[in-house]
Design a protein around this motif. Structure first.
Motif, PDB file in Angstrom:
ATOM      1  N   ARG A   1       0.840  -1.078   0.016  1.00 29.42           N
ATOM      2  CA  ARG A   1       0.178   0.399   0.091  1.00 29.42           C
ATOM      3  C   ARG A   1       0.649   0.986  -0.206  1.00 29.42           C
ATOM      4  NH1 ARG A   1      -5.706   0.254   2.049  1.00 29.42           N
ATOM      5  NH2 ARG A   1      -4.346   2.568   3.515  1.00 29.42           N
ATOM      6  N   GLU A   2       2.067   1.269   0.428  1.00 29.36           N
ATOM      7  CA  GLU A   2       2.533   2.291   0.883  1.00 29.36           C
ATOM      8  C   GLU A   2       3.322   2.733  -0.616  1.00 29.36           C
ATOM      9  OE1 GLU A   2       5.237   2.304   4.750  1.00 29.36           O
ATOM     10  OE2 GLU A   2       6.543   3.456   3.401  1.00 29.36           O
ATOM     11  N   VAL A   3       3.814   1.216  -1.349  1.00 30.12           N
ATOM     12  CA  VAL A   3       4.544   1.795  -2.592  1.00 30.12           C
ATOM     13  C   VAL A   3       2.834   2.106  -3.384  1.00 30.12           C
ATOM     14  CG1 VAL A   3       5.484   0.099  -4.819  1.00 30.12           C
ATOM     15  CG2 VAL A   3       5.829  -0.075  -1.863  1.00 30.12           C
ATOM     16  N   ALA A   4       1.883   2.001  -3.212  1.00 30.93           N
ATOM     17  CA  ALA A   4       1.064   2.387  -4.432  1.00 30.93           C
ATOM     18  C   ALA A   4       0.598   3.521  -4.275  1.00 30.93           C
ATOM     19  CB  ALA A   4      -0.210   1.798  -4.007  1.00 30.93           C
ATOM     20  N   ARG A   5       1.224   4.487  -3.145  1.00 27.49           N
ATOM     21  CA  ARG A   5       1.022   5.879  -2.976  1.00 27.49           C
ATOM     22  C   ARG A   5       2.425   6.475  -3.378  1.00 27.49           C
ATOM     23  NH1 ARG A   5       0.343   5.107   3.657  1.00 27.49           N
ATOM     24  NH2 ARG A   5      -1.461   4.002   3.259  1.00 27.49           N
ATOM     25  N   ARG A   6       3.236   5.942  -3.932  1.00 26.42           N
ATOM     26  CA  ARG A   6       4.336   6.521  -4.771  1.00 26.42           C
ATOM     27  C   ARG A   6       4.337   5.700  -5.793  1.00 26.42           C
ATOM     28  NH1 ARG A   6       9.624   4.829  -0.665  1.00 26.42           N
ATOM     29  NH2 ARG A   6       7.937   3.902   0.921  1.00 26.42           N
ATOM     30  N   VAL A   7       3.771   4.803  -6.555  1.00 25.26           N
ATOM     31  CA  VAL A   7       4.146   4.298  -7.717  1.00 25.26           C
ATOM     32  C   VAL A   7       2.871   4.370  -8.291  1.00 25.26           C
ATOM     33  CG1 VAL A   7       4.594   2.714  -9.467  1.00 25.26           C
ATOM     34  CG2 VAL A   7       6.029   3.344  -7.006  1.00 25.26           C
ATOM     35  N   ALA A   8       2.078   4.504  -9.264  1.00 28.01           N
ATOM     36  CA  ALA A   8       0.672   4.209  -9.802  1.00 28.01           C
ATOM     37  C   ALA A   8       1.086   3.430 -11.038  1.00 28.01           C
ATOM     38  CB  ALA A   8       0.438   5.121 -10.211  1.00 28.01           C
ATOM     39  N   LEU A   9       0.666   2.082 -11.708  1.00 33.31           N
ATOM     40  CA  LEU A   9       0.670   1.742 -12.650  1.00 33.31           C
ATOM     41  C   LEU A   9      -0.744   1.891 -13.570  1.00 33.31           C
ATOM     42  CD1 LEU A   9       2.382  -0.801 -13.634  1.00 33.31           C
ATOM     43  CD2 LEU A   9       0.820  -2.108 -12.676  1.00 33.31           C
ATOM     44  N   LEU A  10      -0.178   1.553 -15.190  1.00 32.24           N
ATOM     45  CA  LEU A  10      -1.375   1.142 -15.636  1.00 32.24           C
ATOM     46  C   LEU A  10      -0.665   0.075 -16.334  1.00 32.24           C
ATOM     47  CD1 LEU A  10      -3.869   1.825 -17.061  1.00 32.24           C
ATOM     48  CD2 LEU A  10      -2.889   3.367 -19.072  1.00 32.24           C
ATOM     49  N   PRO A  11      -1.316  -1.345 -16.140  1.00 32.34           N
ATOM     50  CA  PRO A  11      -1.217  -2.680 -17.259  1.00 32.34           C
ATOM     51  C   PRO A  11      -1.347  -2.975 -18.706  1.00 32.34           C
ATOM     52  CG  PRO A  11      -2.546  -2.768 -15.236  1.00 32.34           C
ATOM     53  CD  PRO A  11      -2.725  -1.428 -15.414  1.00 32.34           C
ATOM     54  N   GLN A  12      -0.817  -3.132 -18.912  1.00 32.91           N
ATOM     55  CA  GLN A  12      -1.636  -3.097 -20.575  1.00 32.91           C
ATOM     56  C   GLN A  12      -3.032  -3.595 -20.860  1.00 32.91           C
ATOM     57  OE1 GLN A  12       1.706  -5.449 -23.405  1.00 32.91           O
ATOM     58  NE2 GLN A  12       0.140  -4.690 -25.455  1.00 32.91           N
ATOM     59  N   ASP A  13      -3.434  -4.879 -19.887  1.00 31.83           N
ATOM     60  CA  ASP A  13      -4.315  -5.847 -19.598  1.00 31.83           C
ATOM     61  C   ASP A  13      -5.259  -5.903 -19.360  1.00 31.83           C
ATOM     62  OD1 ASP A  13      -2.839  -6.491 -17.963  1.00 31.83           O
ATOM     63  OD2 ASP A  13      -3.539  -8.673 -17.453  1.00 31.83           O
ATOM     64  N   THR A  14      -5.791  -4.061 -19.632  1.00 33.63           N
ATOM     65  CA  THR A  14      -7.228  -3.838 -18.334  1.00 33.63           C
ATOM     66  C   THR A  14      -7.979  -3.747 -18.738  1.00 33.63           C
ATOM     67  OG1 THR A  14      -7.293  -1.800 -20.012  1.00 33.63           O
ATOM     68  CG2 THR A  14      -5.551  -1.198 -17.648  1.00 33.63           C
ATOM     69  N   GLN A  15      -8.980  -3.883 -17.896  1.00 33.83           N
ATOM     70  CA  GLN A  15     -10.467  -4.959 -17.880  1.00 33.83           C
ATOM     71  C   GLN A  15     -11.154  -4.131 -16.860  1.00 33.83           C
ATOM     72  OE1 GLN A  15     -10.294  -8.694 -17.236  1.00 33.83           O
ATOM     73  NE2 GLN A  15      -8.624  -8.884 -16.059  1.00 33.83           N
ATOM     74  N   ALA A  16     -12.620  -3.768 -17.306  1.00 28.86           N
ATOM     75  CA  ALA A  16     -13.616  -2.766 -16.272  1.00 28.86           C
ATOM     76  C   ALA A  16     -15.051  -3.973 -16.330  1.00 28.86           C
ATOM     77  CB  ALA A  16     -13.919  -1.614 -16.226  1.00 28.86           C
ATOM     78  N   PRO A  17     -15.325  -3.720 -15.217  1.00 25.67           N
ATOM     79  CA  PRO A  17     -16.505  -4.813 -15.163  1.00 25.67           C
ATOM     80  C   PRO A  17     -17.914  -3.802 -16.048  1.00 25.67           C
ATOM     81  CG  PRO A  17     -15.775  -4.193 -13.141  1.00 25.67           C
ATOM     82  CD  PRO A  17     -14.668  -3.234 -13.696  1.00 25.67           C
ATOM     83  N   GLU A  18     -18.555  -4.324 -16.652  1.00 26.22           N
ATOM     84  CA  GLU A  18     -19.477  -4.213 -17.205  1.00 26.22           C
ATOM     85  C   GLU A  18     -19.918  -3.317 -17.148  1.00 26.22           C
ATOM     86  OE1 GLU A  18     -21.637  -6.833 -20.370  1.00 26.22           O
ATOM     87  OE2 GLU A  18     -22.852  -6.353 -19.478  1.00 26.22           O
ATOM     88  N   GLY A  19     -20.725  -1.137 -17.624  1.00 22.27           N
ATOM     89  CA  GLY A  19     -21.510  -1.244 -16.693  1.00 22.27           C
ATOM     90  C   GLY A  19     -20.488   0.020 -15.695  1.00 22.27           C
ATOM     91  N   MET A  20     -19.773  -0.231 -15.308  1.00 22.32           N
ATOM     92  CA  MET A  20     -18.985   0.652 -15.189  1.00 22.32           C
ATOM     93  C   MET A  20     -18.585   2.049 -15.540  1.00 22.32           C
ATOM     94  SD  MET A  20     -14.821   0.401 -12.704  1.00 22.32           S
ATOM     95  CE  MET A  20     -16.011   0.040 -11.395  1.00 22.32           C
ATOM     96  N   THR A  21     -18.651   2.743 -15.231  1.00 22.18           N
ATOM     97  CA  THR A  21     -18.932   4.699 -15.542  1.00 22.18           C
ATOM     98  C   THR A  21     -16.810   4.525 -15.187  1.00 22.18           C
ATOM     99  OG1 THR A  21     -19.412   5.472 -13.483  1.00 22.18           O
ATOM    100  CG2 THR A  21     -20.961   5.066 -14.728  1.00 22.18           C
ATOM    101  N   VAL A  22     -16.412   6.207 -16.232  1.00 24.41           N
ATOM    102  CA  VAL A  22     -15.812   6.952 -15.955  1.00 24.41           C
ATOM    103  C   VAL A  22     -14.725   7.022 -14.326  1.00 24.41           C
ATOM    104  CG1 VAL A  22     -14.094   9.048 -16.992  1.00 24.41           C
ATOM    105  CG2 VAL A  22     -15.674   7.727 -17.878  1.00 24.41           C
ATOM    106  N   SER A  23     -16.145   8.280 -13.969  1.00 32.19           N
ATOM    107  CA  SER A  23     -16.090   8.497 -12.822  1.00 32.19           C
ATOM    108  C   SER A  23     -15.741   7.358 -11.430  1.00 32.19           C
ATOM    109  CB  SER A  23     -16.710   9.632 -11.831  1.00 32.19           C
ATOM    110  OG  SER A  23     -18.304   8.777 -11.542  1.00 32.19           O
ATOM    111  N   GLU A  24     -16.430   6.253 -11.550  1.00 35.40           N
ATOM    112  CA  GLU A  24     -16.584   5.290 -10.718  1.00 35.40           C
ATOM    113  C   GLU A  24     -15.126   4.262 -10.794  1.00 35.40           C
ATOM    114  OE1 GLU A  24     -20.578   3.272 -10.328  1.00 35.40           O
ATOM    115  OE2 GLU A  24     -19.695   2.606 -11.750  1.00 35.40           O
ATOM    116  N   LEU A  25     -14.719   4.604 -12.147  1.00 32.56           N
ATOM    117  CA  LEU A  25     -13.228   4.118 -12.671  1.00 32.56           C
ATOM    118  C   LEU A  25     -11.642   4.348 -11.451  1.00 32.56           C
ATOM    119  CD1 LEU A  25     -11.118   2.599 -13.851  1.00 32.56           C
ATOM    120  CD2 LEU A  25     -11.352   3.368 -15.280  1.00 32.56           C
ATOM    121  N   ILE A  26     -12.293   5.964 -11.741  1.00 37.77           N
ATOM    122  CA  ILE A  26     -11.478   6.792 -11.293  1.00 37.77           C
ATOM    123  C   ILE A  26     -11.377   7.094  -9.543  1.00 37.77           C
ATOM    124  CG2 ILE A  26     -10.342   9.298 -11.935  1.00 37.77           C
ATOM    125  CD1 ILE A  26     -11.162   9.239 -14.440  1.00 37.77           C
ATOM    126  N   ARG A  27     -12.480   6.676  -9.315  1.00 39.27           N
ATOM    127  CA  ARG A  27     -12.471   6.413  -7.504  1.00 39.27           C
ATOM    128  C   ARG A  27     -11.348   5.728  -6.987  1.00 39.27           C
ATOM    129  NH1 ARG A  27     -18.010   8.644  -5.064  1.00 39.27           N
ATOM    130  NH2 ARG A  27     -17.087   7.611  -3.945  1.00 39.27           N
TER     131      ARG A  27
END
Lengths: 267, 337
Positions: free
Chosen positions: A81-107
């Motif tokens: 968790r401490e790493v996650a406060r300093r390093v953000a990651l965007l993997p190549q194989d992103t997947q989101a549940p059906e119907g998820m909205t942009v702001s829900e994702l960003i939250r």
């Protein structure tokens, strides 16, 4: 390597890093640093180990030996968790549940900063609004991800990483499935974020885009770094032959001045 | 697509609506029955205006524990289904379909065959069986080609359930006394349960609730993919293991006292997602009223369709659930989780 003498400030570096899948060694004894507040692009042919390196940097892949150092400490020994406060990651194989909205994702980007005692706050709300604005997605905040174009969707994912408010941002081929216009949208967003002082490290497949949008290139071949530095300084026909086994002529882009490859033919 | 349930206020309305429907169904389950005690007499008894001893017994000793059992079993199975679906990323992952209930059933059958009958022992035994079943499911779901294809996972689960049921049947053949006790229990029913049995499963449900609350945020993030979840500072293996233990606690406890009740864990999360969107945090809240609503509703139906006798609840839920399963599979595209 031209940067060998000057030691740039780098919160993220590798020390004798050894990454392997089973018996197959991918990367051995790699010592590399990623200069702060710059965009570094890792380039190289398929199978050169660039995505493995990124996975190692993102603590997704435990090293066989050596270490990835974040602020001088082994990233695998730091609480995740401490790493996650300093390093953000965007993997190549992103997947989101059906119907998820942009702001829900960003939250979701706020999760590393939340806990039992610190639930959703006004600050989180403001940061999400800011991320939406940076990614130019205010109008689409309530749209579901699966109803958007690939470029818009990728910007939403990057906005999630931005909402994480980390000094470092890792991206694995952020434009791999996008057409030219959408690639540009995404790279420009990444540059905007870099302007705010974020260190960006990304794996990029397309050498011309890497030259145009990165301050610093890491050129990998067969698990080794064969050149590192600003694109216009390190990109030569010899390097490209060594990397990809092709002959080419280098031109300067008439608009941006960055190197572009012409007359590519097999060596 | 932004459905009404995906906003905070919208979810509140949906949740309240489901809660009101549940309250009505609960009341109905106290009033309606296959026996002589009609709705008017039952209502008078509830309001304290009747001194009919038989009605009093029927309402407070038979129907009330049955309703409470339905509340507990419905909530447990609905939540367990939603959790299992989130953790396998498969909308068809249902404890009954994947062999979790069957694992717990076999464990109980073995315990009964070995001479056990104490309720509390059965619960922990059923939970161990469910845990073993869950771990098999998880292993199957992580196998390349199986996990990425919802229908394959169900096929693997069906094969696994078949094997476990065969073993259970073998036990039935071996021992006549066991056979009678198990056969009655294997159908799945919330009728004829005592208050003691209801209270016996509450500690497990409370423990499961605590486990779920501990990992719910991480579980929601897992829906974004394993790598993204790690990037957000979560630990996927730990989350999956915690969820599986919670599912085993819930399914095991329910199966121990009510027998395997199929399809609740499929139908309820399916409805919850349709109403609340795919975020597991919202879907789980909605499973709490929807699960009991389905179980108690089905239980009332089971009392009235073949009056004056009763249809076993497990049979009825299977008859209601099977068409839903077919509908999900036949949909143009399986909803991804």
């Amino acid at each position: 390597m031209s940067e060998e003498h000057a030691v740039p400030a780098a919160r993220l570096r590798t020390r004798g890093l050894h990454l392997a899948y089973g018996d197959a060694s991918i990367i051995e004894d790699m010592n590399l640093c990623f200069p702060d507040a710059q965009v570094t692009a890792i380039v190289g042919p398929n199978g050169c180990g660039k995505s493995t390196l990124l996975a190692g940097l993102a603590r997704l892949h435990a090293p066989r030996g050596g270490a990835v150092l974040l602020d001088g400490k082994d990233i695998h020994r730091l609480p995740t968790r401490e790493v996650a406060r300093r390093v953000a990651l965007l993997p190549q194989d992103t997947q989101a549940p059906e119907g998820m909205t942009v702001s829900e994702l960003i939250r979701f980007g706020r999760q590393p900063h939340q806990g039992w005692l610190r639930q959703w706050s006004d600050e989180d709300r403001d940061i999400v609004a800011h991320a939406l604005a940076v990614a130019d997605l205010q109008q689409l905040a309530q749209r579901s991800l699966d109803s958007m174009s690939g470029g818009q969707r990728q910007r939403a994912w990057i906005a999630m990483a931005i909402a994480q408010q980390t000094p470092l941002l890792l991206l694995d081929e952020p434009t791999s499935a996008l057409d030219l216009g959408h690639q540009l949208e995404v790279f420009e967003l990444i540059r905007r974020q870099a302007h705010t002082g974020t260190t960006v490290i990304m794996v990029v497949h397309d050498l011309a885009s890497a030259c145009r949008f990165a301050d610093n290139l890491v050129a990998m071949h067969a698990g080794r770094v064969i050149a590192q530095g600003p694109p216009d300084r390190i990109i030569t026909p010899e390097l490209i032959r060594e990397l990809y086994g092709v002959e080419c002529t280098l031109l300067a882009d008439p608009v941006t001045g960055t190197p572009i490859l012409a007359g590519v033919r097999r060596a | 697509m932004t459905n009404a349930g995906s906003t905070r206020a919208g979810l509140g309305v949906t949740f309240c609506g489901a809660g009101i429907a549940l309250a009505i169904v609960c009341l109905a389950s106290l009033l309606i029955g296959a026996g002589n005690t009609g709705a008017d007499l039952a209502l008078a008894t509830l309001l304290g205006q009747s001194s009919n001893e038989e009605a009093r017994f029927v309402v407070y000793e038979l129907r009330l524990p049955r309703m409470l059992m339905g509340l507990a079993a419905g909530a447990a199975l609905g939540v367990a289904g939603a959790l299992l679906q989130a953790v396998t990323r498969n909308p068809l992952a249902e404890p009954g379909l994947l062999g979790v209930s069957a694992g717990s059933g076999l464990a109980v059958a073995i315990a009964i065959a070995l001479g056990s009958s104490a309720t509390t022992l059965r619960i922990s035994v059923a939970q161990l069986g469910a845990l073993a079943g869950c771990l098999c499911v998880l292993a199957a779901a992580r196998t390349r080609g199986v996990g990425s294809d919802p229908i394959r996972l169900v096929l693997a689960g069906a094969a696994f359930s078949g094997l476990l049921f065969a073993l259970t049947s073998l036990l039935l053949l071996l021992d006549q006394r066991t056979a009678d006790e198990i056969r009655f229990w294997l159908v799945g029913s919330i009728a004829g349960r005592s208050m003691d049995q209801v209270t016996a499963i509450l500690p497990s449900m409370a423990l499961a609730a605590v486990l779920i609350l501990l990992v719910i945020r991480s579980l929601a993030a897992l829906a974004l993919g394993e790598r993204t979840a790690v990037g957000l500072g979560h630990r996927p293996e730990l989350v999956r293991l915690t969820v599986v233990v919670a599912v085993a606690l819930l399914v095991g406890a329910t199966t121990a006292v009510a027998g395997p009740i199929a399809f609740i864990g499929l139908v309820v999360p399916f409805a919850a997602r349709a109403l609340a969107g795919s975020d597991i945090r919202r879907a789980l809240w909605l499973c709490l009223p929807l699960g009991p609503l389905t179980v108690i509703g089905a239980d009332i139906l089971s009392r009235v369709v073949v009056q004056p006798s009763e249809l076993p609840l497990g049979v009825l839920t299977a008859m209601l659930g099977a068409p839903v399963l077919v509908a999900v599979v036949r949909a143009n595209r399986l909803p991804s989780l």
